[in-house]
Design an enzyme around this catalytic site. Structure first.
Site, PDB file in Angstrom:
ATOM      1  N   SER A  89      84.989 -41.307 112.631  1.00  0.00           N
ATOM      2  CA  SER A  89      85.671 -42.422 113.280  1.00  0.00           C
ATOM      3  C   SER A  89      84.664 -43.504 113.696  1.00  0.00           C
ATOM      4  O   SER A  89      83.939 -44.030 112.855  1.00  0.00           O
ATOM      5  CB  SER A  89      86.485 -41.902 114.469  1.00  0.00           C
ATOM      6  OG  SER A  89      87.399 -42.868 114.912  1.00  0.00           O
ATOM      7  N   ASP A 214      96.547 -40.044 108.405  1.00  0.00           N
ATOM      8  CA  ASP A 214      95.814 -40.759 109.455  1.00  0.00           C
ATOM      9  C   ASP A 214      96.470 -42.112 109.735  1.00  0.00           C
ATOM     10  O   ASP A 214      96.665 -42.916 108.829  1.00  0.00           O
ATOM     11  CB  ASP A 214      94.363 -40.959 108.986  1.00  0.00           C
ATOM     12  CG  ASP A 214      93.432 -41.444 110.082  1.00  0.00           C
ATOM     13  OD1 ASP A 214      93.920 -41.861 111.151  1.00  0.00           O
ATOM     14  OD2 ASP A 214      92.208 -41.391 109.860  1.00  0.00           O
ATOM     15  N   HIS A 242      93.617 -37.746 111.581  1.00  0.00           N
ATOM     16  CA  HIS A 242      92.361 -38.437 111.897  1.00  0.00           C
ATOM     17  C   HIS A 242      91.194 -37.490 112.199  1.00  0.00           C
ATOM     18  O   HIS A 242      90.059 -37.943 112.320  1.00  0.00           O
ATOM     19  CB  HIS A 242      92.579 -39.381 113.087  1.00  0.00           C
ATOM     20  CG  HIS A 242      91.463 -40.352 113.317  1.00  0.00           C
ATOM     21  ND1 HIS A 242      91.116 -41.339 112.403  1.00  0.00           N
ATOM     22  CD2 HIS A 242      90.585 -40.486 114.358  1.00  0.00           C
ATOM     23  CE1 HIS A 242      90.097 -42.032 112.869  1.00  0.00           C
ATOM     24  NE2 HIS A 242      89.753 -41.535 114.044  1.00  0.00           N
TER      25      HIS A 242
END
Length: 266
Positions: A89, A214, A242
């Site tokens: 991320s 996601d 995610h």
């Protein structure tokens, strides 16, 4: 056996033997998020986890200007030589910057559920700017509530969403809370930073792992990202959201192991 070291004021923790593999976490988290995942790789690799400046054990080490470039500059001296950097991320943004700015140290790049540009704009799929604005507003009022909401969005779509959130929360709460300033500044990075013009210059072997479910890095963005860096490898986990290394740890570890064995020179 795990050991901690301090370099440039940053605490890092390493365990295992073999080629160096460094993990960087996402927004609001800390390196505790890799607690259950890293043992799947530490028999083959020396796994090092780094708390981003302002987070976890590095909560008191915050650059004056909080940007992807300044974070990469602070982390660079703490990297082992000839390492592969894996960023999840927001950590993936920093990992991409490290691949660009520290090619003498970084021999390979892995991004997990990450993007060169997180916010949506002008035909680029991403997070709705209004959602990020709402997070920024809520953050000043209640950090824990904002984090819980962010976690639920991250896990959304995964068949194991509830367990995923529980697992992440129990892992990260064993470390210090982040610096409020770093938390707000890092959230702003998700709105502001844009590495799209430069990721085509990344020369190291690159693996990009995505979750098809996601909502923060939507599947419609994957082709766009791959077009910007066509020499990268992309793998999409069809039932992951995610946090694929939480929901599908064995599968994610296997993908990383194959990449390390076939694409990264020892």
């Amino acid at each position: 056996m795990q050991h901690s070291t301090q370099n440039n004021g940053l605490v890092t923790r390493s365990h295992g033997t073999g080629k160096d593999l460094v993990f960087l976490h996402g927004w609001g988290m800390n390196s505790g998020v890799f607690t259950e995942f890293s043992p799947l790789l530490s028999e083959e690799f020396t796994v090092t986890v780094v708390d981003l400046p302002g987070f976890g054990n590095n909560r008191n080490v915050v650059p004056d200007k909080y940007s992807v470039a300044s974070l990469a500059e602070m982390i660079r001296p703490a990297l082992p030589d000839n390492c592969v950097v894996a960023g999840w991320s927001l950590g993936g943004l920093v990992a991409q910057q490290l691949a660009l700015s520290a090619p003498d140290k970084v021999t390979g790049l892995i991004t997990i559920a990450s993007s060169p540009r997180f916010v949506s704009a002008n035909g680029w799929p991403g997070i709705d700017p209004a959602i990020l604005s709402q997070f920024q507003k809520e953050l000043g009022e209640n950090f824990q509530k904002t984090l819980d909401r962010f976690l639920s969005i991250q896990a959304m779509g995964s068949e194991t969403a509830r367990q995923d959130v529980k697992k992440i929360k129990s892992s990260v709460t064993t470390y210090p809370d982040p610096s409020p300033d770093a938390l707000a500044a890092a959230l702003q990075l998700l709105s502001d930073e844009d590495l799209r013009p430069v990721i085509g210059q990344i020369r190291q072997p690159t693996l990009r792992i995505f979750g098809r479910l996601d909502s923060l890095v939507p599947k419609t963005a994957i082709d766009n990202i791959c077009q910007l860096q066509p020499q990268s490898d992309a793998v999409v986990l069809s039932k992951a959201s995610h946090a694929p290394f939480i929901s599908h740890p064995q599968q994610t570890a296997g993908i990383i192991q194959r990449f390390m064995a076939t694409r990264v020179q020892n």
